[in-house]
Design a protein around this motif. Structure first.
Motif, short mmCIF file in Angstrom:
data_model
loop_
_atom_site.label_atom_id
_atom_site.label_comp_id
_atom_site.label_asym_id
_atom_site.label_seq_id
_atom_site.Cartn_x
_atom_site.Cartn_y
_atom_site.Cartn_z
N LEU A 1 -6.98 -10.64 -1.02
CA LEU A 1 -6.06 -9.50 -0.99
C LEU A 1 -6.58 -8.37 -0.13
O LEU A 1 -5.89 -7.38 0.08
CB LEU A 1 -5.83 -8.98 -2.42
CG LEU A 1 -5.07 -9.90 -3.36
CD1 LEU A 1 -5.05 -9.33 -4.77
CD2 LEU A 1 -3.65 -10.10 -2.87
N PRO B 1 -0.46 2.24 -8.39
CA PRO B 1 -1.81 1.91 -7.91
C PRO B 1 -1.91 0.40 -7.69
O PRO B 1 -1.24 -0.37 -8.36
CB PRO B 1 -2.73 2.33 -9.06
CG PRO B 1 -1.93 3.22 -9.92
CD PRO B 1 -0.49 2.93 -9.69
N ILE C 1 -14.10 -4.06 -7.14
CA ILE C 1 -13.98 -3.30 -8.38
C ILE C 1 -12.52 -3.30 -8.84
O ILE C 1 -12.23 -3.32 -10.05
CB ILE C 1 -14.50 -1.87 -8.17
CG1 ILE C 1 -15.99 -1.96 -7.87
CG2 ILE C 1 -14.22 -1.00 -9.37
CD1 ILE C 1 -16.73 -0.68 -7.95
N THR C 2 -11.60 -3.28 -7.89
CA THR C 2 -10.18 -3.35 -8.24
C THR C 2 -9.89 -4.65 -8.98
O THR C 2 -9.29 -4.64 -10.05
CB THR C 2 -9.31 -3.28 -6.98
OG1 THR C 2 -9.70 -2.17 -6.19
CG2 THR C 2 -7.86 -3.16 -7.36
N VAL D 1 -8.95 -6.25 -0.88
CA VAL D 1 -9.14 -5.04 -1.67
C VAL D 1 -10.56 -5.04 -2.22
O VAL D 1 -11.31 -5.98 -2.03
CB VAL D 1 -8.15 -4.93 -2.85
CG1 VAL D 1 -6.75 -4.80 -2.34
CG2 VAL D 1 -8.31 -6.10 -3.79
N SER D 2 -10.89 -3.95 -2.90
CA SER D 2 -12.24 -3.82 -3.43
C SER D 2 -12.47 -4.76 -4.61
O SER D 2 -11.55 -5.07 -5.37
CB SER D 2 -12.45 -2.37 -3.86
OG SER D 2 -13.40 -2.29 -4.89
N HIS E 1 0.82 -1.20 0.00
CA HIS E 1 0.00 0.00 0.00
C HIS E 1 0.86 1.25 0.00
O HIS E 1 0.38 2.34 -0.24
CB HIS E 1 -0.93 -0.01 1.23
CG HIS E 1 -1.98 -1.06 1.15
ND1 HIS E 1 -3.14 -0.88 0.42
CD2 HIS E 1 -2.04 -2.30 1.65
CE1 HIS E 1 -3.87 -1.99 0.51
NE2 HIS E 1 -3.23 -2.86 1.24
N ARG F 1 -11.18 -4.80 -12.46
CA ARG F 1 -10.37 -4.07 -13.43
C ARG F 1 -9.12 -4.85 -13.80
O ARG F 1 -8.66 -4.81 -14.94
CB ARG F 1 -9.97 -2.72 -12.85
CG ARG F 1 -11.13 -1.78 -12.83
CD ARG F 1 -10.71 -0.40 -12.40
NE ARG F 1 -11.87 0.49 -12.44
CZ ARG F 1 -11.89 1.68 -11.91
NH1 ARG F 1 -10.84 2.14 -11.27
NH2 ARG F 1 -12.97 2.41 -11.99
#
Lengths: 210, 288, 127
Positions: free
Chosen positions: C46, C12, C51-52, C48-49, C7, C55
């Motif tokens: 992970l 990104p 949406i991530t 994380v979102s 992070h 993508r």
């Protein structure tokens, strides 16, 4: 709606034992006076139970909790009116039974028979009180209810001497002066008042922020 | 597909108001609702749940209108709230006995499993529970009737960091099923920094943005540099700016522009949600 | 396959993940037809979102490194074997050039290098 009624009983479970106690206390106070309006015990017991139930609702912020569950405000109001009816009916019957047993067991007290008029009056007066009390409950906040509860306790206490004078006056005049037609009319009035009270309480509660 | 649609919701109190908020909560994702205390988040959620009546506007949840269809809607909604209004003198078992009959899809097996997982004893009285345990209980209930929408209003404020992490794992588990949606309102944004998909930011009763979290964090930037870099025009570009004797630190909402403007003279960092909340709440006009 | 994200990094998060999965495929660690975790499972692992990770998979699909089948999940693409082979050849060539440079520093002749290689080929019999 049954769930809501059942919820009231679960919540009050620990205090439910108090109700017969109240009944006995009220009875002892009132039964000693044969001219008195003993049927008021039913009114007192029913109304005290109702105040316990509304008190529990306010203390626990019940409404804010209940509304998060699958129900709407109309159902909450309806169930409260239903339990009020229940308390009224049960108290009236218990009152009649208790009085009749005592009269049977102790004829020396010379108690007159429990009249239909008294039975109906016990229900009628309870319903009138409930019809005024519950819309107030659904309108006011915690603080308001504390004041209202005190006010109604004073009214209840004042009922006994009021009824005593009333029945005395009735006995002095013609006892049979109240005919069936007037009883029916008064009864109808009380029922209409109760129903109107329910709709009014629903309206007030619908607009309230919990 | 939207799990919740809020249209032009307003509510005025004497101290503050919720001002014409419209937002959509997308189905199948976790949306974080952030904002400082008193911003209107709780009021917004209370209006969604029917606890507070809006003065204007409409709300649809799971495709149905509130409050006319609220009974059917709430069968499918689980709620975990900071204000846990349970009956203090009841035991957990009795409290469940009050609640379970209302739900047509109550799953007793699931409930018992959660009670075990959260280490909650059914005979304990609610007044004996710590804040964290009350929240866990609320969670067990919320997850035991096949709810598709989970609304959580400040669920982590009383919780220790250990359980907060476990909660996030639990939520991620729930989101494995894409029919579920979670709305998570909090002012502890670190919880959301990682797992939230969307972020809705409410400040002073208005909606600042409702956007994909990744995009928000890419769009905003923290700029750190020396005093000499600032002048009136540049100061105006900042959403919030903190100046000290040894330099400045501020938030901009256009990272690319900041990169061109400052080049290598300043340090650019990715902000956290807390940074965005802090700088927006402290200074500058509201980004509408 | 291991994916480690930082992070604190400049890149990104989704770029980091794309890079690591791409490397895993190109290096042969993941083979054609291998299944990848679902978007939601990866998001959970992970932390994380979703949406991530969506993508990430979209990007990898664009590069034709993976195929997504609705209802089944995502798999390492077999269609791009040529491209993958080319990439691996390139990596190998770079290593070979490094060997040559290094051997020059050590004053080895071309013959020395080839003889050494032959010895090593014998040692490195497939097990």
């Amino acid at each position: 709606m049954l769930n809501l009624i059942r919820k009231d009983f679960i919540v009050m479970r620990s205090s439910l034992g108090l109700i017969p106690l109240y009944f006995v206390i009220f009875s002892i106070v009132l039964i000693s006076n044969t001219m008195s309006a003993y049927f008021l015990v039913a009114v007192y017991t029913a109304f005290t139970t109702l105040m316990m139930s509304t008190g529990a609702d306010v203390k626990n912020d019940n409404h804010a909790f209940l509304i998060t569950m699958p129900m709407n405000r109309a159902q909450m109001v309806k169930s409260k009116y239903a339990t009020a009816l229940l308390y009224t009916g049960v108290a009236a019957i218990a009152c009649y039974i208790f009085y009749t047993i005592v009269r049977y067991v102790k004829p020396s007290l010379g108690m007159p028979a429990y009249s239909m008029g008294q039975f109906l009056a016990s229900i009628g007066i309870s319903l009138v009180l409930v019809s005024i009390y519950l819309p107030l409950f659904y309108w006011l906040s915690k603080k308001g209810m504390a004041i209202i509860n005190m006010a109604f306790m004073i009214i209840l206490i004042g009922l006994t001497p009021f009824m005593n004078i009333g029945t005395y006056l009735m006995h002095k005049q013609n006892v049979g002066s109240i005919n069936n037609a007037s009883v029916a009319l008064i009864g109808l009035g009380v029922v209409l008042l109760f129903i109107a009270s329910y709709f009014f309480a629903k309206y007030l509660f619908n607009r309230k922020d919990l | 597909m939207n799990a919740i649609e809020v249209r032009n919701i307003s509510k005025s109190y004497s101290q503050f108001s919720v001002d014409n908020i419209s937002l959509d909560i997308k189905k199948g994702y976790i949306t974080g609702l952030i904002g400082p205390n008193g911003a209107g988040k709780s009021t917004l959620i209370k209006m969604m749940l029917g606890i507070v009546r809006p003065s204007a506007g409409s709300i649809r949840m799971l495709g149905a209108e509130m409050p006319s269809e609220e009974i059917a809607i709430k069968q499918r909604v689980g709620i975990v709230s900071d204000d846990c209004f349970y009956y203090e003198h009841l035991s957990l078992k009795d409290m469940k006995k009050v609640i379970a009959p209302f739900y047509t899809k109550w799953n007793e097996t699931k409930f018992n499993r959660y009670m075990e997982q959260f280490e909650l004893s059914p005979t304990k009285k609610i007044k004996e529970l710590s804040k964290g345990m009350k929240i866990k209980f609320a969670l067990a209930i919320a997850l035991s009737h096949e709810a598709e929408l989970l609304i959580m209003d400040e669920p982590t404020s009383g919780l220790d960091p250990v359980f907060r992490r476990e909660l996030l794992d639990l939520l991620a588990d729930i989101m494995q099923d894409e029919r579920n949606t979670i709305l998570f309102s909090t002012h502890i944004t670190t919880d959301l920094d990682r797992i939230a998909d969307y972020i809705a930011f409410v400040n002073r009763g208005k909606l600042v943005f409702n956007d994909v979290k990744d995009d928000v964090l890419d769009r905003y930037a923290i700029v750190k540099g020396g005093q000499d870099l600032l002048d009136a025009d540049i100061r105006a570009k900042f959403i919030g700016l903190r100046e000290s004797s040894v330099g400045f630190e501020g938030l901009v909402d256009d990272r690319k522009q900041a990169q061109e403007l400052f080049g290598s003279y300043a340090v650019l960092e990715t902000p956290s949600l807390e940074d965005i909340m802090y700088y927006t709440a402290k200074g500058g006009p509201i980004y509408a | 396959m291991n994916i480690i994200i930082s992070h604190a990094s400049e890149d990104p998060i989704y770029i980091q993940i794309v890079n690591q999965i791409r490397h895993s495929i190109l290096s042969g660690e993941m083979k054609a037809g291998d299944s990848l975790p679902s978007i939601r499972q990866l998001a959970k692992d992970l932390q994380v979102s979703v949406i991530t990770t969506k993508r990430v998979y979209e990007e990898l699909e664009k590069e034709k490194l993976i195929d997504s089948v609705v209802g089944k999940g995502s798999f390492v693409s077999g269609a791009n074997m040529e491209f993958i082979r080319e990439q691996r050849m390139k990596l190998l060539e770079e290593k070979m050039i490094e060997v040559i440079r290094e051997s020059r520093d050590l004053n080895m002749s071309e013959e020395d290098v080839i003889n050494h290689l032959k010895l090593l080929f014998e040692e490195e019999q497939p097990s």
